[in-house]
Write a protein that holds these residues in place. Structure first.
Motif, PDB file in Angstrom:
ATOM      1  N   ASP A  30       1.661  15.516  12.690  1.00  0.00           N
ATOM      2  CA  ASP A  30       1.108  16.773  13.222  1.00  0.00           C
ATOM      3  C   ASP A  30      -0.323  16.974  12.719  1.00  0.00           C
ATOM      4  N   GLU A  31      -0.613  16.652  11.440  1.00  0.00           N
ATOM      5  CA  GLU A  31      -1.958  16.803  10.881  1.00  0.00           C
ATOM      6  C   GLU A  31      -2.928  15.824  11.542  1.00  0.00           C
ATOM      7  N   GLN A  32      -2.449  14.590  11.807  1.00  0.00           N
ATOM      8  CA  GLN A  32      -3.296  13.611  12.491  1.00  0.00           C
ATOM      9  C   GLN A  32      -3.637  14.076  13.899  1.00  0.00           C
ATOM     10  N   ALA A  85      -7.609  16.387  17.806  1.00  0.00           N
ATOM     11  CA  ALA A  85      -7.988  17.437  18.749  1.00  0.00           C
ATOM     12  C   ALA A  85      -9.293  18.102  18.319  1.00  0.00           C
ATOM     13  N   PHE A  86      -9.471  18.258  17.027  1.00  0.00           N
ATOM     14  CA  PHE A  86     -10.689  18.866  16.506  1.00  0.00           C
ATOM     15  C   PHE A  86     -11.906  17.969  16.763  1.00  0.00           C
ATOM     16  N   PRO A 104       0.824  -1.210   0.000  1.00  0.00           N
ATOM     17  CA  PRO A 104       0.000   0.000   0.000  1.00  0.00           C
ATOM     18  C   PRO A 104       0.858   1.260   0.000  1.00  0.00           C
ATOM     19  N   LEU A 105       0.321   2.321  -0.640  1.00  0.00           N
ATOM     20  CA  LEU A 105       1.034   3.592  -0.658  1.00  0.00           C
ATOM     21  C   LEU A 105       1.038   4.197   0.739  1.00  0.00           C
ATOM     22  N   PRO A 106       2.121   4.830   1.118  1.00  0.00           N
ATOM     23  CA  PRO A 106       2.173   5.466   2.437  1.00  0.00           C
ATOM     24  C   PRO A 106       1.181   6.628   2.502  1.00  0.00           C
ATOM     25  N   SER A 107       0.626   6.878   3.706  1.00  0.00           N
ATOM     26  CA  SER A 107      -0.320   7.967   3.887  1.00  0.00           C
ATOM     27  C   SER A 107       0.401   9.302   3.722  1.00  0.00           C
ATOM     28  N   PRO A 108      -0.203  10.246   2.970  1.00  0.00           N
ATOM     29  CA  PRO A 108       0.438  11.564   2.807  1.00  0.00           C
ATOM     30  C   PRO A 108       0.219  12.477   4.010  1.00  0.00           C
TER      31      PRO A 108
END
Length: 246
Positions: free
Chosen positions: A224-226, A231-232, A216-220
């Protein structure tokens, strides 16, 4: 298909008067070539010396006085150019029997073969079938089809001398196009093409299956975004849609 839209201006209405001196003559002839209903830009136009007087009531229609016409050629001097231009194409006119009568009278004077009825297309008859009970003069049809949108000065035709053979032929070419549905012809479907299109719509849709990737392709998305996303979601509370869809 090549066709010739044409009109004539005359000294009156009796080309075959029993008295030769009273026979009316053509004083102007205008022809417009169309191919598949569209003007090609080729035209034939001539003013003609009628060798007789032009009544004042007729002058009020087309504005052509004998003083002006005397300086032009006679029909016999332009007939070969005219015949070469029209060739074997159908001749389209408004109230064609009138123009046919004058053309044939002039051809007979020249000792030339006349045009048969089968050669003519009458736009007046076409218009009467399309708009029964309505006014179907050339001017009425020009207003109906709003030809002023295409640069024709329809207002000027109401005054004295407002009619002319070449101008009327150009108007007639546009009127003929509308009468034949030319502006909408591109919307008509060929029966064979329509049937093929229907058959294509009825064929079942086949989805091609793709072979899964070995790795599988790595997640872009960065860590920090995760973290910011988590938190949201936490701020949305326990009923957040994100928690239900996982």
């Amino acid at each position: 298909m090549r066709e010739i839209l044409f009109d004539t201006e005359t000294t009156g209405v009796f080309p075959d008067h029993k008295e030769e001196k009273q026979r009316d003559r053509i004083v102007e002839i205008g022809c417009v070539e169309v191919f598949n209903l569209e003007r090609t830009g080729r035209e034939f136009h001539a003013y003609l010396n009628p060798d007789r007087d032009v009544p004042e009531e007729v002058v009020r229609v087309h504005g052509l006085r004998l003083e002006f016409l005397r300086g032009h050629k006679r029909f016999s001097e332009v007939v070969q150019d005219f015949l070469e231009f029209v060739g074997d194409a159908p001749l389209v006119a408004h109230n064609a029997s009138f123009d046919q009568g004058f053309l044939n009278a002039e051809l007979r004077r020249c000792g030339l073969p006349t045009f048969g009825d089968e050669r003519f297309v009458d736009t007046l008859q076409i218009a009467r079938k399309k708009f029964p009970g309505a006014s179907n003069s050339l001017d009425a049809l020009a207003r109906r089809f709003e030809l002023d949108r295409y640069g024709f000065d329809l207002a000027s035709r109401k005054g004295a001398g407002g009619h002319g053979a070449i101008v009327d032929s150009r108007i007639l070419a546009e009127v003929y196009l509308h009468l034949k549905g030319g502006r909408e012809q591109a919307l008509e479907f060929d029966p064979g093409a329509a049937a093929a299109a229907d058959a294509a719509l009825l064929r079942p849709i086949e989805l091609a299956r793709r072979t899964p990737r070995a790795t599988p392709l790595p997640s872009p998305i960065t860590q920090d975004e995760q973290a910011a996303h988590a938190a949201f979601i936490e701020k949305l509370g326990p009923n957040a849609i994100w928690l239900k869809v996982g």
